[in-house]
Design a protein around this motif. Structure first.
Motif, PDB file in Angstrom:
ATOM      1  N   LEU A  41      30.630 -21.627 -45.447  1.00 23.24           N
ATOM      2  CA  LEU A  41      30.296 -21.216 -44.086  1.00 23.24           C
ATOM      3  C   LEU A  41      28.872 -21.624 -43.725  1.00 23.24           C
ATOM      4  CD1 LEU A  41      31.931 -17.667 -44.054  1.00 23.24           C
ATOM      5  CD2 LEU A  41      32.713 -19.686 -42.800  1.00 23.24           C
ATOM      6  N   ASN A  42      27.964 -21.604 -44.706  1.00 27.31           N
ATOM      7  CA  ASN A  42      26.598 -22.094 -44.495  1.00 27.31           C
ATOM      8  C   ASN A  42      26.620 -23.567 -44.108  1.00 27.31           C
ATOM      9  OD1 ASN A  42      23.772 -20.667 -45.631  1.00 27.31           O
ATOM     10  ND2 ASN A  42      25.641 -19.552 -46.138  1.00 27.31           N
ATOM     11  N   ARG A  43      27.364 -24.341 -44.873  1.00 29.11           N
ATOM     12  CA  ARG A  43      27.421 -25.793 -44.649  1.00 29.11           C
ATOM     13  C   ARG A  43      28.025 -26.114 -43.284  1.00 29.11           C
ATOM     14  NH1 ARG A  43      30.801 -29.874 -44.806  1.00 29.11           N
ATOM     15  NH2 ARG A  43      32.569 -28.511 -45.247  1.00 29.11           N
ATOM     16  N   ILE A  44      29.159 -25.502 -42.986  1.00 28.22           N
ATOM     17  CA  ILE A  44      29.827 -25.773 -41.709  1.00 28.22           C
ATOM     18  C   ILE A  44      28.968 -25.285 -40.551  1.00 28.22           C
ATOM     19  CG2 ILE A  44      31.861 -25.296 -40.290  1.00 28.22           C
ATOM     20  CD1 ILE A  44      33.452 -24.982 -42.887  1.00 28.22           C
ATOM     21  N   GLY A  45      28.354 -24.117 -40.714  1.00 26.17           N
ATOM     22  CA  GLY A  45      27.502 -23.572 -39.666  1.00 26.17           C
ATOM     23  C   GLY A  45      26.365 -24.508 -39.299  1.00 26.17           C
ATOM     24  N   PHE A  46      25.790 -25.142 -40.307  1.00 27.90           N
ATOM     25  CA  PHE A  46      24.683 -26.073 -40.059  1.00 27.90           C
ATOM     26  C   PHE A  46      25.153 -27.273 -39.242  1.00 27.90           C
ATOM     27  CE2 PHE A  46      22.488 -29.988 -41.610  1.00 27.90           C
ATOM     28  CZ  PHE A  46      21.292 -29.788 -40.929  1.00 27.90           C
ATOM     29  N   PHE A  47      26.258 -27.874 -39.640  1.00 36.71           N
ATOM     30  CA  PHE A  47      26.717 -29.093 -38.964  1.00 36.71           C
ATOM     31  C   PHE A  47      27.395 -28.799 -37.616  1.00 36.71           C
ATOM     32  CE2 PHE A  47      26.533 -30.747 -43.385  1.00 36.71           C
ATOM     33  CZ  PHE A  47      25.686 -31.817 -43.151  1.00 36.71           C
ATOM     34  N   ALA A  48      28.056 -27.671 -37.503  1.00 34.39           N
ATOM     35  CA  ALA A  48      28.781 -27.363 -36.272  1.00 34.39           C
ATOM     36  C   ALA A  48      27.892 -26.722 -35.213  1.00 34.39           C
ATOM     37  CB  ALA A  48      29.962 -26.450 -36.571  1.00 34.39           C
ATOM     38  N   ALA A  49      27.052 -25.783 -35.654  1.00 29.33           N
ATOM     39  CA  ALA A  49      26.264 -25.000 -34.693  1.00 29.33           C
ATOM     40  C   ALA A  49      24.758 -25.130 -34.892  1.00 29.33           C
ATOM     41  CB  ALA A  49      26.660 -23.524 -34.786  1.00 29.33           C
ATOM     42  N   GLY A  50      24.343 -25.897 -35.894  1.00 35.36           N
ATOM     43  CA  GLY A  50      22.910 -25.982 -36.191  1.00 35.36           C
ATOM     44  C   GLY A  50      22.380 -24.657 -36.686  1.00 35.36           C
ATOM     45  N   ASP A  64      26.671 -14.035 -29.955  1.00 30.76           N
ATOM     46  CA  ASP A  64      26.587 -14.006 -31.411  1.00 30.76           C
ATOM     47  C   ASP A  64      27.319 -15.172 -32.067  1.00 30.76           C
ATOM     48  OD1 ASP A  64      25.141 -11.441 -31.726  1.00 30.76           O
ATOM     49  OD2 ASP A  64      26.926 -10.606 -30.795  1.00 30.76           O
ATOM     50  N   LEU A  65      28.468 -15.547 -31.521  1.00 26.11           N
ATOM     51  CA  LEU A  65      29.251 -16.634 -32.119  1.00 26.11           C
ATOM     52  C   LEU A  65      28.913 -17.997 -31.532  1.00 26.11           C
ATOM     53  CD1 LEU A  65      32.799 -15.060 -32.513  1.00 26.11           C
ATOM     54  CD2 LEU A  65      30.752 -14.796 -33.920  1.00 26.11           C
ATOM     55  N   ARG A  66      27.976 -18.024 -30.569  1.00 28.37           N
ATOM     56  CA  ARG A  66      27.516 -19.278 -29.969  1.00 28.37           C
ATOM     57  C   ARG A  66      28.650 -20.078 -29.322  1.00 28.37           C
ATOM     58  NH1 ARG A  66      23.895 -16.538 -32.162  1.00 28.37           N
ATOM     59  NH2 ARG A  66      22.121 -17.398 -33.286  1.00 28.37           N
ATOM     60  N   GLY A  67      29.716 -19.389 -28.939  1.00 29.86           N
ATOM     61  CA  GLY A  67      30.833 -20.079 -28.310  1.00 29.86           C
ATOM     62  C   GLY A  67      31.849 -20.641 -29.289  1.00 29.86           C
ATOM     63  N   VAL A 117      36.191 -18.446 -35.243  1.00 31.57           N
ATOM     64  CA  VAL A 117      36.390 -18.516 -36.691  1.00 31.57           C
ATOM     65  C   VAL A 117      37.376 -19.641 -37.012  1.00 31.57           C
ATOM     66  CG1 VAL A 117      37.081 -17.258 -38.758  1.00 31.57           C
ATOM     67  CG2 VAL A 117      35.974 -16.036 -36.871  1.00 31.57           C
ATOM     68  N   GLU A 118      38.379 -19.797 -36.159  1.00 32.55           N
ATOM     69  CA  GLU A 118      39.383 -20.856 -36.374  1.00 32.55           C
ATOM     70  C   GLU A 118      38.738 -22.243 -36.394  1.00 32.55           C
ATOM     71  OE1 GLU A 118      41.595 -17.455 -34.344  1.00 32.55           O
ATOM     72  OE2 GLU A 118      39.614 -18.408 -34.224  1.00 32.55           O
ATOM     73  N   ASP A 119      37.659 -22.423 -35.613  1.00 34.17           N
ATOM     74  CA  ASP A 119      36.959 -23.714 -35.586  1.00 34.17           C
ATOM     75  C   ASP A 119      36.378 -24.032 -36.959  1.00 34.17           C
ATOM     76  OD1 ASP A 119      37.481 -23.920 -32.858  1.00 34.17           O
ATOM     77  OD2 ASP A 119      35.627 -22.871 -32.331  1.00 34.17           O
ATOM     78  N   PHE A 120      35.857 -23.006 -37.625  1.00 35.54           N
ATOM     79  CA  PHE A 120      35.249 -23.193 -38.950  1.00 35.54           C
ATOM     80  C   PHE A 120      36.323 -23.472 -39.998  1.00 35.54           C
ATOM     81  CE2 PHE A 120      31.548 -22.178 -36.872  1.00 35.54           C
ATOM     82  CZ  PHE A 120      30.458 -22.015 -37.712  1.00 35.54           C
ATOM     83  N   PHE A 138      39.039 -26.274 -47.638  1.00 35.73           N
ATOM     84  CA  PHE A 138      39.781 -25.276 -48.422  1.00 35.73           C
ATOM     85  C   PHE A 138      39.876 -23.894 -47.773  1.00 35.73           C
ATOM     86  CE2 PHE A 138      35.386 -24.712 -49.810  1.00 35.73           C
ATOM     87  CZ  PHE A 138      35.251 -23.330 -49.841  1.00 35.73           C
ATOM     88  N   LEU A 139      39.071 -23.595 -46.755  1.00 35.47           N
ATOM     89  CA  LEU A 139      39.100 -22.260 -46.169  1.00 35.47           C
ATOM     90  C   LEU A 139      40.424 -21.978 -45.465  1.00 35.47           C
ATOM     91  CD1 LEU A 139      35.598 -21.652 -44.523  1.00 35.47           C
ATOM     92  CD2 LEU A 139      36.488 -20.714 -46.665  1.00 35.47           C
ATOM     93  N   LYS A 140      40.938 -20.782 -45.701  1.00 30.23           N
ATOM     94  CA  LYS A 140      42.124 -20.311 -45.012  1.00 30.23           C
ATOM     95  C   LYS A 140      41.785 -18.977 -44.339  1.00 30.23           C
ATOM     96  CE  LYS A 140      45.310 -22.478 -48.301  1.00 30.23           C
ATOM     97  NZ  LYS A 140      45.205 -23.723 -47.586  1.00 30.23           N
ATOM     98  N   LYS A 141      42.636 -18.553 -43.429  1.00 22.91           N
ATOM     99  CA  LYS A 141      42.372 -17.324 -42.684  1.00 22.91           C
ATOM    100  C   LYS A 141      42.161 -16.139 -43.612  1.00 22.91           C
ATOM    101  CE  LYS A 141      44.086 -14.479 -38.887  1.00 22.91           C
ATOM    102  NZ  LYS A 141      45.135 -14.320 -37.836  1.00 22.91           N
TER     103      LYS A 141
END
Length: 356
Positions: A116-125, A181-184, A187-190, A196-199
């Motif tokens: 989530l750290n990695r995806i958060g950086f690339f998706a939302a900065g 808080d979610l910046r638009g 969770v499904e986007d991540f 490998f992430l699943k719901k």
């Protein structure tokens, strides 16, 4: 993301105007309103309310006020970000012990959090996106599960953008969570961006359904809408109950008593905000301290010049943590800079400043 921030004809920002209005709060009247509200939820059978806490100075004030002033029996809820510094964990443990309260400390899988750290950086900065999402979902998940309809937050960020006034007594909403808080993002986007992430791996990030919330009548109340909110005063109160500040000084702000529970709040997370929008934690702290009469504007500008552009050491800790190269990090940073703030000149990024 909607920008709810403006300047009036006199060059005064909406955040300052909102703070001016908050200073005129009839505290005696509003506290009586809060006490009457609390009475409706006091049941003497179990938990009266939930308080989302990190263990910081404001968490101490929230817990103290709810238990000692409102005479409610709270259940504390914390999201373990895996980013706690030692002092932050000590403060959290001390807080639940000194106030003698029950506490749910939710710790997700480290592998999932790193992803989530990695995806958060690339998706939302923002590597801390999962923190904003979890701390606004977990309290409501717990509320629904244990049938506790009242949640007490600390302050609403009224004096940051001035979108709302204290007098409006606004409450927490799902819409505000999604937009602010979610910046638009969802969770499904991540999940879609992960290999490998699943719901089921991130079920704690999903907000309860509207039906569950409405059937229970869950409300999110901001104490700061009823009590004059002051970070320094909260710190002084927290100190009386054993709150500690870290020995090592922060690199990106002059304040030592704010945002000390998370390793990156005053570090990488804040530096990326500076990269994106051109201002950081020192600007936040100075703006509030100026509004509260603790420093002059010129003193605030000196603090901003000294701290806002500092590259924190924890950047390198984080790069190793998520296995991202420094070259890739800086390459992506250049993609998320706001062109209204940053210009490139002679292969260097130059930022516009309000004092230039």
């Amino acid at each position: 993301i909607a920008i709810d921030f403006s300047f009036d004809r006199n060059g005064i920002c909406s955040g300052c105007r909102s703070k001016e209005q908050a200073n005129k709060l009839n505290e005696k009247k509003s506290i009586n309103e809060l006490k009457n509200l609390a009475k409706k939820y006091r049941n003497n059978l179990g938990y009266d309310c939930i308080i989302p806490v990190s263990g910081g100075k404001d968490s101490y004030f929230q817990t103290y006020y709810v238990k000692e002033k409102l005479k409610l029996n709270p259940l504390l809820v914390t999201y373990n970000t895996h980013n706690y510094i030692e002092t932050g964990l000590e403060n959290l443990k001390n807080m639940r012990e000194v106030f003698n309260v029950d506490h749910i400390f939710f710790t997700p899988s480290l592998k999932v959090v790193k992803e989530l750290n990695r995806i958060g950086f690339f998706a939302a900065g923002d590597p801390n996106w999962h923190c904003h999402a979890a701390i606004t979902s977990l309290p409501f998940i717990v509320a629904v599960k244990y049938k506790i309809p009242l949640i007490f937050w600390g302050e609403h960020a009224l004096d940051i953008n001035g979108k709302n006034l204290v007098s409006e007594k606004i409450e927490f909403t799902k819409r505000e969570r999604e937009e602010k808080d979610l910046r638009g993002f969802r969770v499904e986007d991540f999940i879609k961006k992960s290999k490998f992430l699943k719901k089921r791996d991130v079920q704690w990030l999903f907000f309860p359904s509207d039906e569950e919330i409405n059937n229970l009548g869950v409300r999110g109340i901001y104490i700061g809408n009823y009590v004059k909110w002051n970070g320094l005063s909260n710190y002084k109160l927290a100190k009386k109950f054993g709150f500690k500040t870290p020995k090592k000084k922060f690199q990106r702000t002059y304040r030592q008593y704010s945002n000390i529970d998370d390793r990156y709040e005053n570090g990488l997370h804040d530096y990326l905000k500076f990269i994106k929008f051109g201002y950081g934690r020192a600007t936040d702290h100075a703006s509030r301290d100026i509004r509260n009469g603790l420093m002059t504007r010129n003193q605030g500008i000196k603090m901003v010049k000294k701290y806002d552009s500092v590259i924190p050491d924890d950047l390198y800790y984080w790069l190793k943590y998520v296995n991202i190269s420094e070259k890739l990090f800086w390459k992506h940073c250049d993609k998320i800079r706001d062109p209204r703030v940053w210009k490139k000149k002679n292969k260097k990024w130059i930022k516009k400043n309000i004092w230039d």
